[in-house]
Design a protein around this motif. Sequence first.
Motif, PDB file in Angstrom:
ATOM      1  N   VAL A  62       0.864  -1.177   0.000  1.00 22.51           N
ATOM      2  CA  VAL A  62       0.000   0.000   0.000  1.00 22.51           C
ATOM      3  C   VAL A  62       0.899   1.225   0.000  1.00 22.51           C
ATOM      4  O   VAL A  62       2.058   1.160   0.416  1.00 22.51           O
ATOM      5  CB  VAL A  62      -0.947   0.047   1.225  1.00 22.51           C
ATOM      6  N   ALA A  64       1.384   4.884   1.642  1.00 24.34           N
ATOM      7  CA  ALA A  64       1.005   5.697   2.800  1.00 24.34           C
ATOM      8  C   ALA A  64       1.802   6.979   2.669  1.00 24.34           C
ATOM      9  O   ALA A  64       3.023   6.965   2.830  1.00 24.34           O
ATOM     10  CB  ALA A  64       1.324   4.982   4.104  1.00 24.34           C
ATOM     11  N   THR A  81      -4.048   0.548  -2.641  1.00 26.80           N
ATOM     12  CA  THR A  81      -4.623   1.558  -1.757  1.00 26.80           C
ATOM     13  C   THR A  81      -3.618   2.653  -1.434  1.00 26.80           C
ATOM     14  O   THR A  81      -2.448   2.372  -1.176  1.00 26.80           O
ATOM     15  CB  THR A  81      -5.098   0.903  -0.442  1.00 26.80           C
ATOM     16  N   VAL A  83      -3.198   5.356   1.402  1.00 31.22           N
ATOM     17  CA  VAL A  83      -3.641   5.830   2.716  1.00 31.22           C
ATOM     18  C   VAL A  83      -2.980   7.184   2.918  1.00 31.22           C
ATOM     19  O   VAL A  83      -1.755   7.274   3.001  1.00 31.22           O
ATOM     20  CB  VAL A  83      -3.234   4.846   3.840  1.00 31.22           C
ATOM     21  N   TYR A  87      -2.893   9.524   8.950  1.00 28.70           N
ATOM     22  CA  TYR A  87      -3.777   8.368   8.962  1.00 28.70           C
ATOM     23  C   TYR A  87      -3.772   7.743  10.339  1.00 28.70           C
ATOM     24  O   TYR A  87      -2.844   7.910  11.115  1.00 28.70           O
ATOM     25  CB  TYR A  87      -3.370   7.329   7.916  1.00 28.70           C
ATOM     26  N   ASP A  91      -6.465   2.443  10.032  1.00 31.38           N
ATOM     27  CA  ASP A  91      -6.592   2.595   8.576  1.00 31.38           C
ATOM     28  C   ASP A  91      -5.440   1.894   7.857  1.00 31.38           C
ATOM     29  O   ASP A  91      -5.640   1.210   6.862  1.00 31.38           O
ATOM     30  CB  ASP A  91      -6.584   4.074   8.175  1.00 31.38           C
ATOM     31  N   LEU A  92      -4.244   2.081   8.365  1.00 29.15           N
ATOM     32  CA  LEU A  92      -3.071   1.484   7.751  1.00 29.15           C
ATOM     33  C   LEU A  92      -3.093  -0.038   7.864  1.00 29.15           C
ATOM     34  O   LEU A  92      -2.854  -0.755   6.898  1.00 29.15           O
ATOM     35  CB  LEU A  92      -1.790   2.060   8.376  1.00 29.15           C
ATOM     36  N   GLN A  94      -5.703  -1.986   8.240  1.00 28.68           N
ATOM     37  CA  GLN A  94      -6.761  -2.517   7.372  1.00 28.68           C
ATOM     38  C   GLN A  94      -6.332  -2.523   5.914  1.00 28.68           C
ATOM     39  O   GLN A  94      -6.613  -3.477   5.179  1.00 28.68           O
ATOM     40  CB  GLN A  94      -8.052  -1.723   7.539  1.00 28.68           C
ATOM     41  N   ALA A  95      -5.632  -1.473   5.476  1.00 26.42           N
ATOM     42  CA  ALA A  95      -5.174  -1.408   4.088  1.00 26.42           C
ATOM     43  C   ALA A  95      -4.156  -2.504   3.795  1.00 26.42           C
ATOM     44  O   ALA A  95      -4.223  -3.158   2.740  1.00 26.42           O
ATOM     45  CB  ALA A  95      -4.589  -0.029   3.801  1.00 26.42           C
ATOM     46  N   ALA A  98      -5.907  -5.894   3.694  1.00 26.02           N
ATOM     47  CA  ALA A  98      -6.639  -6.049   2.439  1.00 26.02           C
ATOM     48  C   ALA A  98      -5.680  -6.355   1.295  1.00 26.02           C
ATOM     49  O   ALA A  98      -5.959  -7.221   0.447  1.00 26.02           O
ATOM     50  CB  ALA A  98      -7.450  -4.789   2.149  1.00 26.02           C
ATOM     51  N   ALA A  99      -4.539  -5.678   1.245  1.00 27.11           N
ATOM     52  CA  ALA A  99      -3.553  -5.930   0.197  1.00 27.11           C
ATOM     53  C   ALA A  99      -3.037  -7.364   0.250  1.00 27.11           C
ATOM     54  O   ALA A  99      -2.728  -7.956  -0.783  1.00 27.11           O
ATOM     55  CB  ALA A  99      -2.390  -4.938   0.315  1.00 27.11           C
ATOM     56  N   ALA A 103      -8.366  -9.193   4.655  1.00 25.43           N
ATOM     57  CA  ALA A 103      -9.340  -8.218   5.182  1.00 25.43           C
ATOM     58  C   ALA A 103     -10.586  -8.902   5.666  1.00 25.43           C
ATOM     59  O   ALA A 103     -10.952  -9.950   5.250  1.00 25.43           O
ATOM     60  CB  ALA A 103      -9.689  -7.198   4.107  1.00 25.43           C
TER      61      ALA A 103
END
Length: 103
Positions: A62, A64, A81, A83, A87, A91-92, A94-95, A98-99, A103
């Motif tokens: 991700v 950031a 994503t 971010v 942040y 948030d970080l 979760q990103a 998900a990557a 998630a």
Amino acid sequence: MDVEQLCRDHGADEVVIARDLTEVDGREVATRFDAAIVDLMLGGASTIDFASGLRAAGIPFVFASGYSDADEIKASFPGVTLVGKPYSGEDLVQAVAAACGRA
């Protein structure tokens, strides 16, 4: 927020912090990293080529960053994503999850 500690608190065994692209050997990316959090600018240099190397190696990552040209990132890295700073740790996390498909 301490990103290194955040990563460790969420299960990372080893965390590598690079303040400059010269600290990361691009040839070792595929064998060295399970996932990455990439700032768009590192040590005054763009990390776009580094991120392209991660993508080519199949390493989930991700962005950031406080440099949030979201349109350029979406066009060049669809599905990755961004971010934006500031942040929250959640948030970080979760990103990154998900990557990594968690998630």
